[in-house]
Design a protein around this motif. Structure first.
Motif, PDB file in Angstrom:
ATOM      1  N   PRO A  56       0.822  -1.211   0.080  1.00  0.00           N
ATOM      2  CA  PRO A  56       0.053   0.068  -0.104  1.00  0.00           C
ATOM      3  C   PRO A  56       0.720   1.388   0.090  1.00  0.00           C
ATOM      4  N   VAL A  57       2.026   1.150   0.623  1.00  0.00           N
ATOM      5  CA  VAL A  57       3.140   2.348   0.675  1.00  0.00           C
ATOM      6  C   VAL A  57       3.479   2.748  -0.917  1.00  0.00           C
ATOM      7  N   LEU A  58       3.565   1.527  -1.743  1.00  0.00           N
ATOM      8  CA  LEU A  58       4.115   1.665  -2.933  1.00  0.00           C
ATOM      9  C   LEU A  58       2.914   2.315  -3.877  1.00  0.00           C
TER      10      LEU A  58
ATOM     11  N   ALA B 169       3.897   8.107  -9.460  1.00  0.00           N
ATOM     12  CA  ALA B 169       5.385   7.877  -9.220  1.00  0.00           C
ATOM     13  C   ALA B 169       5.670   6.320  -9.520  1.00  0.00           C
ATOM     14  N   LEU B 170       4.779   5.462  -9.166  1.00  0.00           N
ATOM     15  CA  LEU B 170       4.924   4.143  -9.279  1.00  0.00           C
ATOM     16  C   LEU B 170       5.053   3.626 -10.733  1.00  0.00           C
TER      17      LEU B 170
ATOM     18  N   GLN C 179      13.412  -5.184  -8.662  1.00  0.00           N
ATOM     19  CA  GLN C 179      12.147  -5.773  -7.667  1.00  0.00           C
ATOM     20  C   GLN C 179      10.987  -4.816  -7.205  1.00  0.00           C
ATOM     21  N   THR C 180      11.346  -3.797  -7.120  1.00  0.00           N
ATOM     22  CA  THR C 180      10.379  -2.642  -6.782  1.00  0.00           C
ATOM     23  C   THR C 180       9.584  -2.351  -8.067  1.00  0.00           C
ATOM     24  N   ALA C 181      10.301  -2.399  -9.175  1.00  0.00           N
ATOM     25  CA  ALA C 181       9.713  -2.196 -10.346  1.00  0.00           C
ATOM     26  C   ALA C 181       8.571  -3.450 -10.718  1.00  0.00           C
ATOM     27  N   VAL C 182       9.056  -4.610 -10.255  1.00  0.00           N
ATOM     28  CA  VAL C 182       8.025  -5.800 -10.618  1.00  0.00           C
ATOM     29  C   VAL C 182       6.807  -5.851  -9.729  1.00  0.00           C
ATOM     30  N   ILE C 183       7.098  -5.237  -8.541  1.00  0.00           N
ATOM     31  CA  ILE C 183       6.069  -5.177  -7.414  1.00  0.00           C
ATOM     32  C   ILE C 183       4.945  -4.181  -7.929  1.00  0.00           C
ATOM     33  N   GLY C 184       5.788  -3.036  -8.600  1.00  0.00           N
ATOM     34  CA  GLY C 184       4.696  -2.160  -8.999  1.00  0.00           C
ATOM     35  C   GLY C 184       3.905  -2.553 -10.397  1.00  0.00           C
ATOM     36  N   ALA C 185       4.471  -3.271 -11.106  1.00  0.00           N
ATOM     37  CA  ALA C 185       3.765  -3.815 -12.414  1.00  0.00           C
ATOM     38  C   ALA C 185       2.779  -4.615 -11.992  1.00  0.00           C
ATOM     39  N   ARG C 186       2.814  -5.472 -11.066  1.00  0.00           N
ATOM     40  CA  ARG C 186       1.638  -6.296 -10.258  1.00  0.00           C
ATOM     41  C   ARG C 186       0.802  -5.537  -9.907  1.00  0.00           C
ATOM     42  N   LEU C 187       1.152  -4.438  -9.033  1.00  0.00           N
ATOM     43  CA  LEU C 187      -0.018  -3.536  -8.387  1.00  0.00           C
ATOM     44  C   LEU C 187      -0.699  -2.807  -9.561  1.00  0.00           C
ATOM     45  N   LEU C 188      -0.224  -2.647 -10.581  1.00  0.00           N
ATOM     46  CA  LEU C 188      -0.849  -1.757 -11.806  1.00  0.00           C
ATOM     47  C   LEU C 188      -1.289  -2.692 -12.726  1.00  0.00           C
ATOM     48  N   ASP C 189      -1.234  -4.028 -12.769  1.00  0.00           N
ATOM     49  CA  ASP C 189      -1.454  -5.106 -13.555  1.00  0.00           C
ATOM     50  C   ASP C 189      -0.778  -4.633 -15.070  1.00  0.00           C
ATOM     51  N   TRP C 190       0.417  -4.431 -14.904  1.00  0.00           N
ATOM     52  CA  TRP C 190       1.084  -3.917 -16.133  1.00  0.00           C
ATOM     53  C   TRP C 190       1.921  -5.420 -16.729  1.00  0.00           C
ATOM     54  N   PRO C 191       1.778  -5.705 -17.953  1.00  0.00           N
ATOM     55  CA  PRO C 191       1.719  -4.894 -19.192  1.00  0.00           C
ATOM     56  C   PRO C 191       0.280  -5.137 -19.702  1.00  0.00           C
TER      57      PRO C 191
END
Length: 369
Positions: free
Chosen positions: A270-272, A278-279, A353-365
């Motif tokens: 949730p912080v990310l 930014a994410l 790793q942070t970018a991978v977490i962000g991708a999952r949170l944002l359902d990318w790609p």
């Protein structure tokens, strides 16, 4: 002959009734049956045991038998048999009506108790009641809300209610392990919910909430269990429950396959997600180049995800991906070429790793940023 004595007021008028039946040979009227049924309801409300009440009817019949008019005045075996059959028939009717009334009152009491429990659970989990009133009601259901509690929520392949075999199995396990410990096991929206005191949570799985998680995972056939954090007071139960629910939603979204998850381990997500812009920028900048790879970004993104989940151990990651270690190494090298970040370097690995977490949170790609 007596109508009633101390403690057997439910037999008021019963011997008089038997006396008349012994003389006339008639069956009980509807009004008389209703009286017996009403006495059964009153006995249930008073908390008396049905077994004692039935024995009381039979004892009263036996005591009254010698003095009943039809028995004393019987002329010959034929009259005696007729009177006896009439009395026994009346006793059967009376006991049956009394039992019906008793059972009816018991069912009403159970329904009222279930309704009160359901209302309490809703108020407890959603914080919809005055805290003072909620604390008083909580004592009735075995909770002391002044203490700290942990809420654990289990989700399986099917919805569960209070009577489901899975619910009963978990309840039996908790009772067998912790006895009358102040634990509330209930269901909400098809999920199993356990509200347990945090005392004794030693981090080693011995506490009530963690024991519930173990039992619920097994009983649901591999369902997921999320434990909220420990919080004090009535508001703490609400917060812990919300954390557990959010944990389930996040685990589904992120594709976590761990059977038991603790909300404390999910705080980074949730912080990310709080700064979505930014994410999204991080994901675009770091992982965006993977979209130009043959086959698209998804296979390489999945490779990174499994590699990080395996603790960056190539052999374990390759096994999970059903690849050879050489094939995995080739993929990691391709990722490094596209992104400019080497998964093997600590600082660059953290960024990836942070970018991978962000991708999952944002359902990318799957979803464009």
């Amino acid at each position: 002959m007596r109508d009633s004595q101390d403690g057997d007021d439910y037999l008021a008028g019963y011997e008089v009734l038997l006396d008349e039946v012994s003389r006339t040979g008639r069956r009980l009227t509807r009004e008389e049956i209703d009286v017996r049924r009403l006495e059964g309801e009153r006995a249930a409300v008073a908390g008396r045991r049905l077994r004692d009440m039935v024995v009381g009817h039979l004892a009263a019949t036996r005591a009254a038998w010698p003095g009943l008019s039809g028995i004393k005045g019987a002329v010959g075996q034929r009259d005696l048999s007729a009177a006896a059959l009439a009395v026994l028939g009346a006793t059967e009717q009376a006991v049956d009506a009394f039992s019906q009334g008793y059972d009816h009152a018991q069912r009403l009491a159970v329904r009222r108790e279930e309704a009160a429990r359901r209302e309490f659970v809703d108020d407890l989990l959603y914080g919809r009641s005055d805290l003072g009133s909620l604390s008083e009601r909580a004592q009735r259901f075995g909770l002391r809300l002044a203490r700290s509690h942990t809420v654990a929520v289990a989700v399986g392949d099917e919805p569960y209610d209070e009577t489901h075999p899975v619910t009963r199995r978990v309840e039996s396990a908790l009772t067998g392990r912790f006895g009358n410990r102040r634990i509330l096991l209930t269901t909400k929206d098809g999920r199993l919910v356990c509200v347990a005191p945090s005392d004794g949570e030693d981090g080693g799985g011995a506490g009530p909430a963690r024991y519930f998680a173990k039992q619920a995972h097994a009983a649901t056939g591999g369902g997921r269990v999320v434990l909220g954090r420990s919080h004090p007071g009535p508001g703490g139960v609400v917060l812990s429950y919300e954390e557990a629910l959010s944990g389930h939603h996040l685990a589904t979204r992120m594709g976590f396959d761990a059977p038991v998850i603790e909300a404390a381990d999910l705080l980074v997500y949730p912080v990310l997600a709080r700064d979505r812009e930014a994410l999204a920028d991080l994901v675009r900048t770091v992982l965006g180049p993977l979209t130009s790879a043959r086959g698209g970004a998804e296979p390489l993104l999945r490779t990174l995800e499994v590699y990080f989940d395996a603790g960056c151990v190539s052999a374990e990651a390759a096994r999970r991906l059903e690849l050879s270690v050489r094939a995995l190494t080739y993929r990691l090298e391709r990722i490094a070429r596209f992104t400019g970040a080497d998964p093997g370097e600590p600082l660059e690995r953290y960024t990836l790793q942070t970018a991978v977490i962000g991708a999952r949170l944002l359902d990318w790609p799957a979803q464009e940023l």
